[in-house]
Motif scaffolding. Structure first.
Motif: not given
Length: 224
Positions: A99-109, A126-137
């Protein structure tokens, strides 16, 4: 009114079929605008013209004072990468990434260092309630969870405008309302303008301005 986006007399064709007919559209900074209409009305085609993805056959689209038609392909790609976000119907996430890698893509690009990009992605998730899923594929996540990741990816670089094509599509009504509420709340907090193409009246009801599209024509504009 401080406009970030304006379209005048936009036409678009698929072969001989006219999908958009003489559309005029304006969007202020921080505004949420909904383009409503049934299937085949041309609302998605207009959305992608406004975003610089589809080139109009006629008319002009101006982003922050610059005509999109005046930009080179490289400059247009940079504009979309740095100042525009997208939420598309099925998210188009990369299942092999977290999840974190997907969300970070615009910044990495955009060349942002990995640590900084992932930290920014984690904050938005985290602001979207996804804190516990950051490193889940993302492959095994629910539709609502995947859509939150798509929203985070669209907003992580704090763009001027997010274009959302049927953001509630493929979700049940409860998930759709929750994700939409979180998406628009966060966009407003970031002062990001939103253009959403939708057939869902509940989505349109949350917009500041509503357009109705019929057979390629923007037939009505209502400011709430």
């Amino acid at each position: 009114m401080d406009l970030i986006l304006r379209a005048e007399g936009v036409d678009f064709f698929y072969g001989e079929q006219q999908a958009v007919n003489g559309a005029d559209f304006s969007l202020a900074r921080g505004e949420v605008a909904a383009i409503t209409g049934g299937s085949g009305s041309g609302k998605s085609s207009l959305l992608y013209c406004l975003a610089g993805v589809l080139p109009p056959a006629n008319g002009t689209v101006t982003f922050d004072g610059v005509r999109l038609s005046s930009l080179s392909d490289a400059d247009l790609n940079a504009l979309r990468r740095e100042r525009i976000g997208f939420v598309v119907p099925y998210g188009e996430l990369l299942d092999e990434l977290t999840a974190e890698e997907n969300a970070a893509l615009p910044l990495r690009l955009a060349g942002v260092a990995k640590d900084r990009a992932h930290a920014a992605a984690a904050r938005v998730l985290g602001r979207l309630g996804m804190d516990d899923l950051l490193r889940r594929r993302v492959a095994g996540l629910s539709g609502g969870q995947r859509r939150r990741i798509a929203v985070a990816r669209a907003l992580v670089h704090q763009p001027d405008v997010v274009f959302a094509d049927e953001p509630s599509g493929a979700l049940d009504s409860a998930d759709a309302q929750t994700v939409l509420k979180e998406f628009l709340r966060l966009a407003r907090e970031l002062d990001t303008a939103v253009v959403v193409a939708t057939h869902d009246p509940d989505v349109a009801a949350r917009a500041d301005t509503r357009y109705v599209m019929v057979d390629g024509v923007l037939a009505q504009r209502v400011t709430v």
